[in-house]
Design an enzyme around this catalytic site. Structure first.
Site, PDB file in Angstrom:
ATOM      1  N   HIS A  85       1.227  -1.476   0.278  1.00  0.00           N
ATOM      2  CA  HIS A  85      -0.502   0.513  -0.230  1.00  0.00           C
ATOM      3  C   HIS A  85       1.135   1.458   0.081  1.00  0.00           C
ATOM      4  O   HIS A  85       0.853   2.441  -0.586  1.00  0.00           O
ATOM      5  CB  HIS A  85      -0.608   0.128   1.169  1.00  0.00           C
ATOM      6  CG  HIS A  85      -2.260  -0.895   1.220  1.00  0.00           C
ATOM      7  ND1 HIS A  85      -2.811  -1.175   2.686  1.00  0.00           N
ATOM      8  CD2 HIS A  85      -2.536  -1.988   0.192  1.00  0.00           C
ATOM      9  CE1 HIS A  85      -3.923  -2.153   1.763  1.00  0.00           C
ATOM     10  NE2 HIS A  85      -4.115  -2.052   0.228  1.00  0.00           N
ATOM     11  N   TYR A  95      -9.571   4.097   2.838  1.00  0.00           N
ATOM     12  CA  TYR A  95      -9.855   3.998   3.108  1.00  0.00           C
ATOM     13  C   TYR A  95     -12.009   3.808   3.326  1.00  0.00           C
ATOM     14  O   TYR A  95     -12.866   2.581   3.645  1.00  0.00           O
ATOM     15  CB  TYR A  95      -9.170   3.050   4.528  1.00  0.00           C
ATOM     16  CG  TYR A  95      -7.910   2.800   5.252  1.00  0.00           C
ATOM     17  CD1 TYR A  95      -7.984   1.013   4.519  1.00  0.00           C
ATOM     18  CD2 TYR A  95      -7.067   3.162   4.626  1.00  0.00           C
ATOM     19  CE1 TYR A  95      -6.698   0.549   3.912  1.00  0.00           C
ATOM     20  CE2 TYR A  95      -6.012   2.979   4.557  1.00  0.00           C
ATOM     21  CZ  TYR A  95      -5.913   1.554   4.431  1.00  0.00           C
ATOM     22  OH  TYR A  95      -4.556   0.441   4.050  1.00  0.00           O
ATOM     23  N   GLU A 137       0.750   1.846   8.632  1.00  0.00           N
ATOM     24  CA  GLU A 137       1.158   2.736   6.588  1.00  0.00           C
ATOM     25  C   GLU A 137       1.901   4.584   7.697  1.00  0.00           C
ATOM     26  O   GLU A 137       2.655   4.720   6.933  1.00  0.00           O
ATOM     27  CB  GLU A 137       0.146   2.623   5.800  1.00  0.00           C
ATOM     28  CG  GLU A 137      -0.267   1.457   5.754  1.00  0.00           C
ATOM     29  CD  GLU A 137      -1.120   0.859   4.739  1.00  0.00           C
ATOM     30  OE1 GLU A 137      -2.359   1.660   4.808  1.00  0.00           O
ATOM     31  OE2 GLU A 137      -1.978  -0.019   4.070  1.00  0.00           O
ATOM     32  N   VAL A 269      12.939 -15.852 -13.248  1.00  0.00           N
ATOM     33  CA  VAL A 269      12.988 -13.703 -12.402  1.00  0.00           C
ATOM     34  C   VAL A 269      12.936 -13.741 -10.947  1.00  0.00           C
ATOM     35  O   VAL A 269      13.616 -12.678 -10.466  1.00  0.00           O
ATOM     36  CB  VAL A 269      12.076 -13.505 -13.461  1.00  0.00           C
ATOM     37  CG1 VAL A 269      10.971 -13.956 -12.421  1.00  0.00           C
ATOM     38  CG2 VAL A 269      12.782 -11.978 -13.130  1.00  0.00           C
ATOM     39  N   ILE A 271      14.652 -14.249  -9.159  1.00  0.00           N
ATOM     40  CA  ILE A 271      16.701 -14.691  -8.719  1.00  0.00           C
ATOM     41  C   ILE A 271      17.078 -12.801  -8.777  1.00  0.00           C
ATOM     42  O   ILE A 271      17.561 -12.906  -7.477  1.00  0.00           O
ATOM     43  CB  ILE A 271      17.381 -15.535 -10.278  1.00  0.00           C
ATOM     44  CG1 ILE A 271      18.963 -15.112  -9.881  1.00  0.00           C
ATOM     45  CG2 ILE A 271      17.625 -14.012 -11.265  1.00  0.00           C
ATOM     46  CD1 ILE A 271      20.132 -15.528 -10.394  1.00  0.00           C
ATOM     47  N   THR A 272      15.839 -12.048  -8.755  1.00  0.00           N
ATOM     48  CA  THR A 272      16.653 -10.628  -8.396  1.00  0.00           C
ATOM     49  C   THR A 272      16.833 -10.407  -6.977  1.00  0.00           C
ATOM     50  O   THR A 272      17.776  -9.990  -7.196  1.00  0.00           O
ATOM     51  CB  THR A 272      15.887 -10.184  -9.492  1.00  0.00           C
ATOM     52  OG1 THR A 272      14.282 -10.199  -8.877  1.00  0.00           O
ATOM     53  CG2 THR A 272      15.483 -10.052 -10.792  1.00  0.00           C
ATOM     54  N   PRO A 273      15.604 -10.835  -6.372  1.00  0.00           N
ATOM     55  CA  PRO A 273      16.061 -10.610  -4.870  1.00  0.00           C
ATOM     56  C   PRO A 273      17.564 -10.977  -3.936  1.00  0.00           C
ATOM     57  O   PRO A 273      18.106 -10.367  -3.369  1.00  0.00           O
ATOM     58  CB  PRO A 273      14.892 -10.868  -3.977  1.00  0.00           C
ATOM     59  CG  PRO A 273      14.504 -11.618  -4.869  1.00  0.00           C
ATOM     60  CD  PRO A 273      14.280 -11.199  -6.469  1.00  0.00           C
ATOM     61  N   PHE A 390       5.034 -11.774  -4.532  1.00  0.00           N
ATOM     62  CA  PHE A 390       4.550 -10.188  -5.817  1.00  0.00           C
ATOM     63  C   PHE A 390       2.472 -10.143  -6.381  1.00  0.00           C
ATOM     64  O   PHE A 390       2.313  -9.034  -6.256  1.00  0.00           O
ATOM     65  CB  PHE A 390       5.623 -10.348  -7.063  1.00  0.00           C
ATOM     66  CG  PHE A 390       6.619  -9.094  -6.565  1.00  0.00           C
ATOM     67  CD1 PHE A 390       6.960  -8.140  -5.664  1.00  0.00           C
ATOM     68  CD2 PHE A 390       8.192  -9.930  -6.813  1.00  0.00           C
ATOM     69  CE1 PHE A 390       8.240  -7.693  -5.232  1.00  0.00           C
ATOM     70  CE2 PHE A 390       9.027  -9.649  -6.737  1.00  0.00           C
ATOM     71  CZ  PHE A 390       9.663  -8.761  -5.781  1.00  0.00           C
TER      72      PHE A 390
END
Length: 400
Positions: A85, A95, A137, A269, A271-273, A390
Site C-alpha cells: 500500500h 479507506y 502505513e 526471475v 533470482i532478482t532479490p 509479488f
C-alpha cells in the site's frame, strides 16, 4: 475495541464468506471502480482481468473475520500488505471509499441474509481493521520521507543504463533526476515503478525487486518481459528516458545479523532479490557460508550467471545451477549445471544444513514445493523459511 456481540456476529459470517467471498469482492470492485474510476490508476489491471485480485481480497476478508477476536494473528500479513500500500500510494482517505463499497457488496450479494445487525457489525469491524492499516502505513510513510535521501509517493528517475541479462530479463540502472543521493534499502526489498503507457487511460504500477546491493546513487531492477508494463520498459524506454519510482518497500529482507549458514533458492526471475541478498551478504558478512541455488530453463534464460560466479569466487558462497531444458551449447561449452529440477534427490545430494536461514523466490508452485522439501526432507523449522510474493495472496490458508 470490539464488543463480544460484534465479534460473535462477525465470526458467524465466516462460513458465508467462505462460500460467497469471491462473489462479494467481485461485486465490490465493480461498484468501486464505477464510482471512482480514478482508482484504476493504482490497481494492477492484469490481476483484475485474471480475477486474482478478487480472490486475494476474499481470502483477506475471510481471514479478518476468522481472526476478528485475535487480529494479532494476521499482523504479519497486514504489514506485508501495508508495504505494498505504501509503495503504490494508498492513503487514509482511500479507506472510507473501500469500506463503503465493501459493505454495499456484502449487502448486494447476501440480500436478506445481511441483516441490520450483521451490517452494523461489519461496519464496526472494518473501522477497526482500517485503523490498523492506517496506523502501520503512517509509520511507513514517515520512515520513507524522513530518512536521508528519502521521499514520499513518487519521484522521477532517469534510466542510466539498460543491460540484457538473459533472453527474457533486462536490467535497468536508475538514478534520481534531481541528482540527489538515495536512501539505503534492505536486501530483498522492491520499488514500485509507475508509467504512463501511450493509448492507456490510466497509469500502470508494478513492483520490481532491487537486484543489487545498495551503492548510494543508483538502484538496479531486473525485469522479465512479461506483461504490459515490463514489455513497455523493454521495448519503449531507452537510456535517458524517465520513469516514476516509489521508495523501497517490502518485508522479504535478509537478516544480516544472523550467523547461520545462508541458503538462497530461486527460479526464473525470482533470482532478482537473491542477487541483492548475495551481494549484500558477501559484502557485510564475508565469512558467512552461502549456498546459492538457482533453477532456469537453460543458459539462454539464466540471468546473472557470470555475475554470480564472480561474486562467489572470493567468498564462502557456493553457486549451484539447475537447467530443466539444457541446450546443446550448454553441453558443448562444458559449463557447470545440474540437469532436471530442484527435487528431493538434489536437496539430499547438496547436504543442505537444516539449521540454515532459507530464502526462496519464484512462482507460487515453486515456493510451495521448496517449503515442502526443506521442512520434510531436511527437517528445517518452518520459521526458518522466508518467501517473496509479488502477486495477490490467493490462499486463505496463508492467512491462518
Amino acid at each position: 475495541m470490539l464488543s463480544k456481540q460484534t465479534i460473535n456476529i462477525i465470526k458467524s459470517t465466516v462460513p458465508v464468506l467462505e462460500t460467497h467471498g469471491e462473489e462479494i469482492t467481485g461485486r465490490f470492485y465493480d461498484l468501486m471502480f464505477q464510482a471512482h474510476p480514478e482508482l484504476l490508476n493504482m490497481f494492477n489491471q492484469t490481476n483484475q482481468k485474471k480475477k486474482t485480485q478478487r480472490t486475494a481480497l476474499a481470502a483477506a476478508v475471510y481471514a479478518a473475520a476468522a481472526n476478528i477476536d485475535q487480529l494479532e494473528n494476521i499482523i504479519p500479513v497486514v504489514k506485508m500488505i501495508s508495504h505494498k500500500h505504501r509503495s503504490i500510494g494508498v492513503k487514509p482517505e482511500h479507506y472510507p471509499i473501500v469500506g463503503t463499497y465493501l459493505l454495499k457488496a456484502i449487502k448486494d450479494v447476501l440480500g436478506d441474509k445481511a441483516t441490520p445487525d450483521i451490517m452494523q457489525a461489519w461496519e464496526t469491524a472494518y473501522g477497526v481493521i482500517a485503523d490498523a492499516f492506517i496506523g502501520i502505513e503512517k509509520d511507513m510513510y514517515q520512515h520513507a520521507g524522513e530518512q536521508k535521501g528519502g521521499w514520499i509517493d513518487y519521484k522521477r528517475f532517469l534510466i542510466l543504463k539498460k543491460t540484457e541479462e538473459s533472453k527474457e530479463i533486462t536490467s535497468f540502472y536508475l538514478q534520481p533526476a534531481d541528482g540527489q543521493s538515495l536512501p539505503p534499502f534492505e536486501a530483498g526489498q522492491y520499488i514500485s515503478v509507475r508509467v504512463r503507457i501511450p493509448g492507456s487511460a490510466y497509469t500502470h504500477i508494478r513492483q520490481y525487486s532491487l537486484s543489487d546491493a545498495f551503492h548510494g546513487n543508483v538502484y538496479r531492477i531486473s525485469v522479465k518481459k512479461d506483461g504490459v508494463v515490463s514489455t513497455y520498459l523493454h521495448d519503449q524506454l531507452e537510456e535517458g528516458d524517465s520513469i516514476e519510482v516509489s521508495a523501497p518497500a517490502g518485508d522479504f529482507v535478509l537478516n544480516d545479523s544472523s550467523e547461520k549458514p545462508l541458503v538462497l533458492i530461486s527460479a526464473g526471475v525470482g533470482i532478482t532479490p537473491m542477487m541483492s541478498m548475495l551481494h549484500t551478504a558477501v559484502k557485510q558478512q564475508p565469512e558467512r557460508h552461502i549456498l546459492f541455488i538457482h533453477a532456469a530453463k537453460n543458459s539462454e534464460h539464466h540471468a546473472f550467471r557470470q555475475e554470480t560466479e564472480e561474486v562467489a569466487k572470493d567468498s564462502f558462497a557456493q553457486p549451484v545451477f539447475i537447467y530443466s531444458e539444457p541446450t546443446n551449447d550448454d553441453y558443448k561449452k562444458g559449463i557447470a549445471f545440474c540437469e532436471g529440477r530442484i527435487d528431493k534427490s538434489l536437496i539430499n545430494r547438496l547436504v543442505v544444513n537444516p539449521q540454515a536461514d532459507y530464502y526462496v523466490c519464484g512462482s507460487e508452485a515453486f515456493m510451495a514445493h521448496m517449503q515442502h522439501l526443506i521442512t520434510t526432507e531436511l527437517g528445517a523449522p518452518a520459521d526458518s523459511i522466508h518467501v517473496e510474493r509479488f502477486g495477490p495472496q490467493l490462499s486463505m490458508k496463508a492467512y491462518n
